[in-house]
Design a protein around this motif. Structure first.
Motif, PDB file in Angstrom:
ATOM      1  N   UNK A 179       0.824  -1.215   0.000  1.00  0.00           N
ATOM      2  CA  UNK A 179       0.000   0.000   0.000  1.00  0.00           C
ATOM      3  C   UNK A 179       0.852   1.256   0.000  1.00  0.00           C
ATOM      4  N   UNK A 180       1.969   1.223   0.703  1.00  0.00           N
ATOM      5  CA  UNK A 180       2.939   2.328   0.707  1.00  0.00           C
ATOM      6  C   UNK A 180       4.332   1.736   0.597  1.00  0.00           C
ATOM      7  N   UNK A 181       5.167   2.373  -0.198  1.00  0.00           N
ATOM      8  CA  UNK A 181       6.491   1.826  -0.460  1.00  0.00           C
ATOM      9  C   UNK A 181       7.568   2.878  -0.226  1.00  0.00           C
ATOM     10  N   UNK A 182       8.292   2.739   0.902  1.00  0.00           N
ATOM     11  CA  UNK A 182       9.456   3.571   1.207  1.00  0.00           C
ATOM     12  C   UNK A 182       9.130   5.066   1.108  1.00  0.00           C
ATOM     13  N   UNK A 183       8.080   5.475   1.812  1.00  0.00           N
ATOM     14  CA  UNK A 183       7.624   6.868   1.772  1.00  0.00           C
ATOM     15  C   UNK A 183       8.242   7.653   2.926  1.00  0.00           C
ATOM     16  N   UNK A 184       8.798   8.825   2.604  1.00  0.00           N
ATOM     17  CA  UNK A 184       9.360   9.717   3.613  1.00  0.00           C
ATOM     18  C   UNK A 184       8.869  11.138   3.350  1.00  0.00           C
ATOM     19  N   UNK A 185       8.498  11.823   4.413  1.00  0.00           N
ATOM     20  CA  UNK A 185       8.187  13.250   4.329  1.00  0.00           C
ATOM     21  C   UNK A 185       8.093  13.810   5.749  1.00  0.00           C
ATOM     22  N   UNK A 186       8.077  15.135   5.840  1.00  0.00           N
ATOM     23  CA  UNK A 186       7.961  15.808   7.129  1.00  0.00           C
ATOM     24  C   UNK A 186       6.835  16.819   7.082  1.00  0.00           C
ATOM     25  N   UNK A 187       6.247  17.067   8.249  1.00  0.00           N
ATOM     26  CA  UNK A 187       5.229  18.100   8.395  1.00  0.00           C
ATOM     27  C   UNK A 187       5.796  19.149   9.341  1.00  0.00           C
ATOM     28  N   UNK A 188       5.868  20.363   8.861  1.00  0.00           N
ATOM     29  CA  UNK A 188       6.463  21.437   9.644  1.00  0.00           C
ATOM     30  C   UNK A 188       5.439  22.084  10.569  1.00  0.00           C
ATOM     31  N   UNK A 189       5.905  22.480  11.728  1.00  0.00           N
ATOM     32  CA  UNK A 189       5.050  23.130  12.716  1.00  0.00           C
ATOM     33  C   UNK A 189       4.424  24.390  12.133  1.00  0.00           C
TER      34      UNK A 189
END
Length: 260
Positions: free
Chosen positions: A19-29
């Motif tokens: 369903x998800x493959x090696x996903x990276x991300x950030x959410x900034x304050x």
């Protein structure tokens, strides 16, 4: 700007389905981040991992420097993460006010014995919960319907009720799952203004949404998934002009700008 949430190399498998493959991300304050993609892109699975409904098969999720993907789901609200649901989940036989007061329980400390015997501390906290619930209902415009049975509300009001209940936990990160689903154009526009107002109260927001006009008008950053992988990340303008995004939505690599 500091990161509030970090998704690190997350993969989620259901049997043989990735369903998800090696996903990276950030959410900034302090930002409103949109998570979009065609049907089957893996948005809902990622959203459910962030809210700890699912655990990643591989990878890690961190919130305020603490790893959260191994924690029990019930601990998320106390950490500062709250969510709404695409399929509205309210207590239909309870009043609008009572629904929001339930959201406030994560912020109270009265035990079962104190509540059963109506001890002074219980009465004080009940008064606090009532006042705060009215405050959140006023914020979303439902205070005049506080005594209304929730099950009698139209869809648009139910979305606002669920939003008020999520806000009652005083989240640092608010996860909105298809918050505009089923709303008409005017209701969607009003919801967009409300979401921006929530951000102005120092609440960081992640929106999973199919309404692209809403996403592009309120989000500071947009993350795009397709077939379980992240294919783009950037400002709404950057994402709208990204060829991989255009191909994912339209099946074409034409160089014209599209409203995705």
């Amino acid at each position: 700007m500091a990161n509030l949430l970090d998704v690190k190399n997350v993969t989620k498998r259901f049997g043989g389905v990735v369903a998800n493959n090696d996903v990276s991300f950030s959410i900034e304050t302090g930002q409103i981040t949109g998570l979009i993609g065609p049907n089957g892109a893996g948005k809902s699975t990622m959203f459910n991992m962030i809210s700890n409904v699912f655990q990643p098969t591989v990878g890690e999720i961190w919130f305020e420097g603490k790893r959260t993907d191994l924690l029990p789901t019930f601990k998320m609200a106390r950490l500062g993460i709250s969510r709404t649901f695409q399929n509205i989940q309210v207590f239909k036989n309870m009043s609008v006010l009572e629904n929001v007061m339930i959201g406030l329980h994560s912020r109270t400390s009265v035990g079962m014995i104190a509540a059963a015997f109506r001890m002074p501390k219980t009465k004080k906290e009940e008064s606090f919960m009532y006042e705060k619930a009215i405050e959140y209902l006023s914020f979303v415009g439902l205070h005049e319907m506080a005594d209304t049975v929730a099950g009698s509300l139209p869809l648009g009001k139910l979305r606002l009720l669920e939003l008020a209940r999520a806000l009652a936990t005083e989240p640092k990160l608010l996860l909105l799952d298809e918050i505009a689903a089923g709303l008409n154009h005017q209701e969607t526009a009003e919801m967009g203004k409300l979401i921006q107002s929530i951000r102005n109260h120092n609440i960081t927001i992640l929106v999973v949404e199919h309404d692209m006009d809403l996403v592009m008008s309120i989000c500071d950053k947009v993350i795009v998934l397709d077939q379980g992988e992240k294919i783009a990340e950037g400002t709404p303008k950057e994402v709208q002009n990204n060829e991989r995004v255009i191909e994912a939505y339209l099946g074409t690599s034409d160089e014209e700008e599209v409203s995705v």
